[in-house]
Design a protein around this motif. Structure first.
Motif, short mmCIF file in Angstrom:
data_model
loop_
_atom_site.label_atom_id
_atom_site.label_comp_id
_atom_site.label_asym_id
_atom_site.label_seq_id
_atom_site.Cartn_x
_atom_site.Cartn_y
_atom_site.Cartn_z
N GLN A 215 -8.47 6.95 7.15
CA GLN A 215 -7.80 5.80 6.53
C GLN A 215 -7.91 4.60 7.46
O GLN A 215 -8.13 3.48 7.03
CB GLN A 215 -6.32 6.13 6.31
N ASN A 216 -7.78 4.87 8.75
CA ASN A 216 -8.06 3.88 9.80
C ASN A 216 -8.88 4.62 10.84
O ASN A 216 -8.39 4.99 11.89
CB ASN A 216 -6.77 3.37 10.43
N CYS B 260 0.79 -1.23 0.00
CA CYS B 260 0.00 0.00 0.00
C CYS B 260 0.82 1.28 0.00
O CYS B 260 1.81 1.41 0.72
CB CYS B 260 -0.91 -0.02 1.23
N SER C 140 -12.39 0.99 8.74
CA SER C 140 -11.80 0.52 9.99
C SER C 140 -10.72 -0.52 9.72
O SER C 140 -10.77 -1.23 8.72
CB SER C 140 -12.89 -0.11 10.85
N TYR D 135 -4.22 -7.29 -7.38
CA TYR D 135 -3.02 -6.67 -6.80
C TYR D 135 -2.33 -5.81 -7.86
O TYR D 135 -2.13 -6.23 -9.00
CB TYR D 135 -2.05 -7.75 -6.29
N SER D 136 -1.97 -4.60 -7.47
CA SER D 136 -1.27 -3.68 -8.38
C SER D 136 0.04 -3.25 -7.72
O SER D 136 0.01 -2.65 -6.65
CB SER D 136 -2.19 -2.47 -8.62
N1 SAM Z 1 -7.00 1.51 5.40
C1 SAM Z 1 -7.93 0.68 4.82
C2 SAM Z 1 -7.62 -0.75 5.22
O1 SAM Z 1 -6.49 -1.10 5.42
O2 SAM Z 1 -8.51 -1.51 5.29
C3 SAM Z 1 -8.01 0.76 3.31
C4 SAM Z 1 -7.41 1.86 2.56
S1 SAM Z 1 -7.06 1.59 0.87
C5 SAM Z 1 -7.29 3.24 0.35
C6 SAM Z 1 -8.46 0.79 0.15
C7 SAM Z 1 -8.22 -0.56 -0.40
O3 SAM Z 1 -7.44 -0.51 -1.56
C8 SAM Z 1 -7.49 -1.52 0.50
O4 SAM Z 1 -8.30 -2.04 1.51
C9 SAM Z 1 -7.01 -2.56 -0.46
O5 SAM Z 1 -7.97 -3.59 -0.64
C10 SAM Z 1 -6.88 -1.79 -1.78
N2 SAM Z 1 -5.47 -1.65 -2.16
C11 SAM Z 1 -4.51 -0.94 -1.52
N3 SAM Z 1 -3.33 -1.06 -2.16
C12 SAM Z 1 -3.54 -1.88 -3.22
C13 SAM Z 1 -2.69 -2.43 -4.25
N4 SAM Z 1 -1.41 -2.12 -4.30
N5 SAM Z 1 -3.27 -3.21 -5.17
C14 SAM Z 1 -4.57 -3.53 -5.13
N6 SAM Z 1 -5.40 -3.07 -4.19
C15 SAM Z 1 -4.91 -2.25 -3.23
#
Ligand code: SAM
Ligand code: SF4
Length: 442
Positions: free
Chosen positions: A205-206, A168, A238, A337-338
């Motif tokens: 974000q959390n 992330c 959450s 997954y990216s």
């Molecule tokens: N903070 C939150 C959590 O951890 O549950 C989510 C924040 S993120 C903006 C939203 C979602 O994007 C994540 O829960 C994840 O499923 C997805 N995500 C984040 N990074 C990613 C990646 N590199 N590739 C694919 N999906 C991703």
């Protein structure tokens, strides 16, 4: 032709998460306070703000194609290009690079957008206008107060992330976890209610990591519960590790707190969760959901999933499917997954081929859609309160949200912003139909 000097009209377009939607609204309020007029048509605006998302590669690339499209359209329809400002996480992550690659006029990161008017002024004078600082002082104090909002409003209470899941970018683009102070949130909530909100969704974000000197999110929810005129409270997103007892109990005790919980799990495999640095296990997640359901048996559960994390085997993916079967989500988001530059997972071995990734996403989404349809079907015959949010496509039709965050359409003479009691009479995979029983007390 060059960008117009001193723009008079503006358009803000937000991509990605709800926090971006909130930031987009605040930027629009900022520009309006400077005397600029909002326009719904991006092609007619002197200033276009693209409030971007960096979470997946596709989202990032879309920004570049959008910039080209907006310029071309404006040249064809009005013979000139608008001033373009890039805000949000792509601005933060790419900084100067985006100026080089796309010649945009303004670049402003998510923690610096209170400086947008000044940056626009600089760009209008032909000066460089880039601000991706993450200042210690919060931007919120520099924003104008809330004036006019719809029945359902967002309120960001927490920003940033310290969890560093290995896939992330958020900890890099949004910075460290910061909670807004108690009183600022209460004041903004009251201003939102005065401006027309009946429902407030607390964002972070959390969001459940929110804390002010030992007071947690459940204390904040208890305080919001006492605001007259506010009918509903929600919160998102959450993290399983921050889901404390007080918040679970709030679901049993606070009537205004809606029976909905978005609690991303990402994967059902213990090994993958460890490689993701998720800090919860499959079992701890499931035990947590048991406690939440014990507190609020009708709670609608939602989640996020990633398929094809580096090294994910077919058997590990099957564990995600079995977790989905076990939980029965009311709705969920699922992604391939990216790889994101600079994150630990991007350097991991075990790239999952595109066909396997596509196939897994399809199978996961089929299971999630099946469960969503079943959840919706189970509400048929139930009576519930709807918050009417917007007109529907047909004459006389209105669309509202059920307590479980389902969109329900119905024909009624009630007004947007009303709470009405309905019976759910029909359910499709994505929306339901209701019939009015009576208007609920205001
Ligand atoms: N903070 C939150 C959590 O951890 O549950 C989510 C924040 S993120 C903006 C939203 C979602 O994007 C994540 O829960 C994840 O499923 C997805 N995500 C984040 N990074 C990613 C990646 N590199 N590739 C694919 N999906 C991703
Ligand atoms: Fe990203 Fe993980 Fe933080 Fe969520 S908890 S924002 S997925 S690093």
């Amino acid at each position: 032709m060059n960008a117009p000097r001193n723009p008079r009209t503006f358009h803000v377009k937000s991509f990605g998460c709800q926090m971006n939607v909130y930031d987009g609204e605040r930027m629009a309020e900022l520009m309006a306070a400077q005397g600029l007029t909002a326009t719904a048509d991006a092609d007619a605006a002197d200033l276009v703000v693209l409030n971007t998302c960096h979470i997946r590669e596709k989202a990032t690339e879309k920004v570049y194609s959008d910039i080209g499209r907006i310029r071309k359209q404006a040249r064809e329809t009005r013979g000139g290009e608008p001033m373009i400002a890039i805000a949000g996480c792509v601005a933060q992550a790419e900084g100067e690079e985006i100026v080089k690659r796309a010649r945009v006029d303004v670049v402003v990161g998510p923690q610096a957008y209170h400086n947008l008017p000044e940056l626009v002024g600089r760009a209008a004078r032909g000066e460089a206008a880039l601000d991706t600082d993450m200042p210690a002082a919060s931007k919120f104090g520099a924003l104008p107060s809330r004036r006019k909002v719809g029945p359902s409003a967002f309120l960001t209470v927490q920003e940033g992330c310290d969890k560093f899941c290995t896939y992330c970018v958020v900890p890099y683009t949004r910075g460290a976890e910061v909670s807004r102070p108690w009183q600022a949130i209460i004041d903004e909530a009251k201003a939102l209610v005065d401006a027309g909100a009946r429902e407030i969704t607390l964002l972070g974000q959390n969001v459940n990591a929110w804390d002010d000197d030992g007071r947690g999110l459940h204390d904040l929810i208890a305080a919001l519960d006492r605001i007259e005129g506010l009918a509903r409270i929600r919160y998102t997103t959450s993290h399983p590790n921050d889901m404390r007892e007080g918040l679970i109990r709030a679901h049993a005790e606070v009537e205004k707190l809606m029976p909905f919980l978005h609690l991303p799990v990402q994967s059902g495999s213990g090994r993958i969760l460890k490689a993701m640095n998720r800090s919860h296990s499959r079992d701890s997640y499931l035990r947590l959901l048991d406690r939440v359901r014990a507190a609020r048996p009708d709670i609608a559960l939602s989640g996020d999933f990633i398929v094809g994390f580096p090294g994910e085997t077919e058997a590990e993916f099957a564990e995600t499917l079995s977790l989905v079967d076990q939980v029965g989500y009311a709705q969920a988001f699922s992604f391939k997954y990216s790889p994101r530059p600079g994150t630990p997972a991007a350097a991991m071995d075990g790239f999952v081929p595109a066909e396997a990734m596509d196939d897994r996403l399809q199978r996961l989404q089929a299971a999630l859609n099946r469960d969503q349809a079943a959840f919706n079907a189970a509400t048929v015959g139930r009576t519930c309160e709807l918050l009417l949010e917007r007109p529907g496509k047909l004459p006389g039709q209105l669309i509202g949200k059920s307590p479980w965050l389902q969109s329900v359409h119905l024909v009624s003479e009630a007004r947007i912003g009303d709470l009405i009691e309905v019976e759910i009479v029909e359910a499709g995979p994505n929306s339901l139909a209701g019939e009015v029983l009576r208007r609920a007390a205001a």
